[in-house]
Structure formats: structure tokens, C-alpha cells
Scaffold this active site. Sequence first.
Site, short mmCIF file in Angstrom:
data_model
loop_
_atom_site.label_atom_id
_atom_site.label_comp_id
_atom_site.label_asym_id
_atom_site.label_seq_id
_atom_site.Cartn_x
_atom_site.Cartn_y
_atom_site.Cartn_z
N GLU A 189 0.80 -1.24 0.00
CA GLU A 189 0.00 0.00 0.00
C GLU A 189 0.83 1.28 0.00
O GLU A 189 0.59 2.19 0.79
CB GLU A 189 -0.97 -0.01 1.21
CG GLU A 189 -1.88 -1.23 1.19
CD GLU A 189 -2.78 -1.33 2.42
OE1 GLU A 189 -2.67 -0.48 3.33
OE2 GLU A 189 -3.60 -2.26 2.46
N GLU A 218 -6.37 -10.58 -1.35
CA GLU A 218 -7.21 -10.34 -0.17
C GLU A 218 -8.68 -10.25 -0.57
O GLU A 218 -9.43 -9.40 -0.07
CB GLU A 218 -6.79 -9.04 0.55
CG GLU A 218 -5.33 -9.03 0.96
CD GLU A 218 -4.91 -7.76 1.68
OE1 GLU A 218 -5.79 -6.99 2.14
OE2 GLU A 218 -3.69 -7.53 1.80
N ASN A 268 2.05 -5.26 -3.17
CA ASN A 268 0.64 -5.54 -2.87
C ASN A 268 -0.11 -4.24 -2.59
O ASN A 268 0.38 -3.38 -1.86
CB ASN A 268 0.59 -6.44 -1.62
CG ASN A 268 -0.79 -7.01 -1.33
OD1 ASN A 268 -1.41 -7.60 -2.21
ND2 ASN A 268 -1.26 -6.84 -0.11
N ASP A 281 -12.43 -10.07 -1.07
CA ASP A 281 -13.75 -10.17 -0.43
C ASP A 281 -14.69 -9.25 -1.20
O ASP A 281 -14.26 -8.24 -1.77
CB ASP A 281 -13.73 -9.86 1.08
CG ASP A 281 -12.98 -8.59 1.47
OD1 ASP A 281 -12.82 -7.69 0.63
OD2 ASP A 281 -12.56 -8.51 2.64
N HIS A 336 -10.57 -5.80 -2.57
CA HIS A 336 -11.67 -5.65 -1.60
C HIS A 336 -12.80 -4.90 -2.32
O HIS A 336 -12.65 -3.72 -2.63
CB HIS A 336 -11.21 -4.83 -0.39
CG HIS A 336 -10.14 -5.50 0.42
ND1 HIS A 336 -10.38 -6.63 1.16
CD2 HIS A 336 -8.83 -5.20 0.61
CE1 HIS A 336 -9.28 -7.00 1.79
NE2 HIS A 336 -8.31 -6.15 1.47
O1 G2I Z 1 -7.97 -3.71 6.10
C1 G2I Z 1 -8.07 -4.89 5.37
C2 G2I Z 1 -6.72 -5.32 4.84
C3 G2I Z 1 -6.22 -4.31 3.81
N1 G2I Z 1 -4.96 -4.74 3.22
C4 G2I Z 1 -3.91 -5.08 4.17
C5 G2I Z 1 -4.40 -6.06 5.22
O2 G2I Z 1 -3.38 -6.29 6.17
C6 G2I Z 1 -5.66 -5.54 5.90
O3 G2I Z 1 -6.04 -6.50 6.88
C7 G2I Z 1 -6.61 -5.97 8.04
C8 G2I Z 1 -6.99 -7.10 8.96
O4 G2I Z 1 -7.99 -7.87 8.34
C9 G2I Z 1 -7.53 -6.52 10.27
O5 G2I Z 1 -7.74 -7.59 11.20
O6 G2I Z 1 -5.66 -5.14 8.64
C10 G2I Z 1 -6.20 -4.48 9.79
C11 G2I Z 1 -5.15 -3.50 10.28
O7 G2I Z 1 -3.91 -4.10 10.35
C12 G2I Z 1 -6.57 -5.52 10.86
O8 G2I Z 1 -7.19 -4.88 11.92
C13 G2I Z 1 -6.57 -4.99 13.13
C14 G2I Z 1 -7.12 -3.93 14.05
O9 G2I Z 1 -6.82 -2.66 13.50
C15 G2I Z 1 -6.50 -4.06 15.38
O10 G2I Z 1 -7.08 -3.12 16.25
C16 G2I Z 1 -6.67 -5.47 15.91
O11 G2I Z 1 -5.96 -5.62 17.12
O12 G2I Z 1 -6.81 -6.28 13.68
C17 G2I Z 1 -6.14 -6.47 14.88
C18 G2I Z 1 -6.32 -7.92 15.32
O13 G2I Z 1 -7.69 -8.25 15.40
#
Ligand code: G2I
Length: 464
Positions: free
Chosen positions: A161, A269, A203, A271, A240
Site C-alpha cells: 500500500e 485479499e 501488494n 472479499d 476488496h
Molecule cells: O484492512 C483490510 C486489509 C487491507 N490490506 C492489508 C491487510 O493487512 C488488511 O487486513 C486488516 C486485517 O484484516 C484486520 O484484522 O488489517 C487491519 C489493520 O492491520 C486488521 O485490523 C486490526 C485492528 O486494526 C487491530 O485493532 C486489531 O488488534 O486487527 C487487529 C487484530 O484483530
Amino acid sequence: MKLTSRSVLRAVLVSTLVTATTGAAVLLATSANAGTTLGASAAESGRYFGTAVAAGRLGDSTYAGLLQREFDMVTAENEMKIDATEPNQNQFTYGNADRIVNLARSQGKRVRGHTLAWHSQQPGWMQNMSGSALRSAMLNHVTQVATYYRGKIYAWDVVNEAFQDGSSGARRDSNLQRTGNDWIEAAFRAARAADPGAKLCYNDYNTDDWTHAKTQAVYRLVQDFKQRGVPIDCVGLQSHFNSQSPVPGNYQTTLQNFANLGVDVQITELDIEGSGTAQAQNYERVVKACMAVTRCTGITVWGIRDTDSWRASGTPLLFDGSGNKKAAYTSTLNALNSGGPTVPTSTTTTTTPPTGPTTTTTTSVPGPGGCTASVSLNSWTGGFTATVKVTAGSSAINGWTVTLTLPSGSTVTNAWNADRSGNSGTIQWRNVSYNGRVAAGQSTEFGFQGNGVGTGMTPTCSAS
Ligand code: G2I
């Protein structure tokens, strides 16, 4: 497996691969379920089907069961991010990441690494750094983590990103970007040195529509890296989708155009928010687009059940909260089973098994004025993909027309980067708005896919 001629051919191809390489053992392991799970169906064309996995959910038996049964590639949803693996500078923690990697490998699944360098999810110590200290810390992180996992990662999202949304096509402002524009290539070089066997990917999201400035910017980055020999092997399209960001009509064009740069393309990724038939049709479109592009090597969905998703309220995944298959699951499975060009491997391209793709080397013929054209052909039983390279002579050209005659009975089913006069017989291909001008001695490429046989096409090129 149904005893259709296609499935018999696939079985022959699988057994050919298995005898040819040890690396094809995964195909052997999944062939018993061919056509009945996402991973096995994708493997029939040499692709993978993966999911993001959260370590905290592995104790959920429904989740773990679906993971084991359906997927043959795994991405840690959060556990390999910088804040997880280096919470304090130079103190690396791999516990949760290892749980995911070890489980995947124990089940014969491969792993995508996500992600080594990103403006987001940085630990506090890194957020507060800048300049050469940050550059060194970033490179140290890339080196340490990629070295720790050396040999266990199929592909790394080295940089995630790094471009802005909107119309600027500019890099995203971040502490990493402010260390200098070359931070991305520095990260890729460090990753290659640390794990030479892993594919290295860039990515990003909102890079699905070919006309968007961000897509074009990533394309130019990859093109530049390829031209200058910066190590890069793949581009990840996060994909996404929702009603604000729907599957674009030119999605396959985008996949193909990236692939034409000489990199693999992976949907990393996926969805798609929605439900019922509409959602199922969108999944089908995305999967079919990947299946139609030879170098689209696999698809990963960003979670297993709707309730596991970062966008749970949009119910964007293939299984409902109880783990039942949704309509989108069925359309995805059917699209994977509907076939498409097999991803070439070194085995199939060098040994030319009876049902695998064969690559015919380029024929180059001087044109009547200003340009030459050559055709490179990738063929399989019943179809082919042709890549046509248009090269300007000693002067720049402002437009070009390539004339090609298809063998009798063969037809063009889709094409990219050129307008065409028809679908069979003698076809004239003209440049589109963005690739008519070619500098002296430089080249541009267009391509098409066809049914039937593609051999024997001799192109001529005329310039304007
Ligand atoms: O935002 C969707 C994806 C976009 N591209 C990069 C990916 O890495 C991203 O994944 C999401 C995860 O699915 C989330 O699960 O990235 C977010 C931010 O890194 C993730 O969210 C985080 C929350 O921000 C945190 O507060 C939480 O502790 O998930 C963590 C674990 O549940």
C-alpha cells in the site's frame, strides 16, 4: 471426479507433473478431491486458493475444519505484520506467526508472507523514527523476518500500500516514503538477499480498475523495476470490493496488463460485500478473470466465514457465520472447475506434456514501414494466448497496425491493449490511445486469447 474428457486430461497432466517434479507433490495430495474443494479445483490448473488466517481462531473447530478442507495457501491476517514480529526494536517475536506457518506446512499448504514494509501497523518505536535511522531499521526488519522464514514462504508481500488513492498517482506520504523514493526497491533488494527462493510481490488495494491513476502508478513502478533489474516477481491485487468499489469491467485487462510486464499476478485479499446471486456472480467474474490469465497464479480470500471478516457486516466471504457454503462458494468452485489456461511451470514449458501448455518461440518479420512485430505463443489443448510485440524502427512512431491471419477454424475470444477488426481470418490490430507512440527502437505489447490453434501466424507491422 466426473469422467469428462477434460477431467481425464487433467488427471494425465497431474500425473505427468508428479512424475516430473517433487514440487508437484501438493498436486498429487489434492488430486483425490479434484473439483470438490476450492484448493483442489484451483490446483487442477496449477493455481492455488488461499485464505487469511487469524491465529486466535485456530481453536475454533469449524474454522479449523474449513481451513484444512478447502484451502491450500495461507496468509497470516495480522501475525506477520511489523508490530507483531518486532514489537520492540531488534526483539523479534514469531509465536503467533509460527502457529499459522507450522499448521499450514503440516497440512501441505503453502504460505504467503504479509507484510514486510508498510506505513500501517508499525510498532510505536518505528512510528517515531525517520530518516536514515528508519531506513536502516526498515531494512533490518525485512532482512531479519525474511531470513527467519527463509525457505518457508511462497511469496512475500514485501511492500504494502505505498501509493495514494485518488487521481494523483503519487506515492503515499509516510515516514517510510520520507526516507527517500528508493525505499521500495531497497526493501525488495533486502528481501531477495534474505530469501532468494521466495517470490517478491508488491501488494495494494484500489488497483483493480485499469483506468485508475493508482493502478497506472503501480504498473509504472513494476515496469520500471523490471527494466532496471530490481527484483520483483509478482503483483498482489487485494481486491476488496463493495458497492462503492465494485468489480470493474476491465478487471481481467488489469490482471493481463500486469502479467504482460513479466510478473505473476495474485489476487491477495479478495472479499466482495453482498449476498445471494449478485454476490455469487461477482465472485464468478473475479475467479474467471484470474482463470483466463495464464500468469494469474492464485486467489486468496480475506477470511473464511463472514463473521471472521474485517468487514463482517458486509458478509463478504464464501462461508456464512455457521460455516455453511454460500452461493458465492458454489459459483467460485464452478468457475475454478470450468478450466482455463494452465499456469505454466518450468516442467510443463520444458517438457511439453501432451495436455500441458507449449510455448512457441517468437517469429519476427520486418514490416513495410517503421515497425516490426513478433508473436510469442502459449498453447494448450484447444486454445492459446498470443503476445504480440511491436517494435519501432530507427524513428519514433505515433501509431501502428499489425496484420495477422489466424489459422482456419481459430477465433479470438478476448484481447488487450489493441483494437481489432474481427475475430477470425485476417485481423488488423490497431494501437489504443495509450500505446500508439513508441520511441525509436522501443517496444510495446498487445495480446489476445483464442480458441483453436494459434501456430503459424506471421505478423506484419505498419506505422503511422
Ligand atoms: O484492512 C483490510 C486489509 C487491507 N490490506 C492489508 C491487510 O493487512 C488488511 O487486513 C486488516 C486485517 O484484516 C484486520 O484484522 O488489517 C487491519 C489493520 O492491520 C486488521 O485490523 C486490526 C485492528 O486494526 C487491530 O485493532 C486489531 O488488534 O486487527 C487487529 C487484530 O484483530
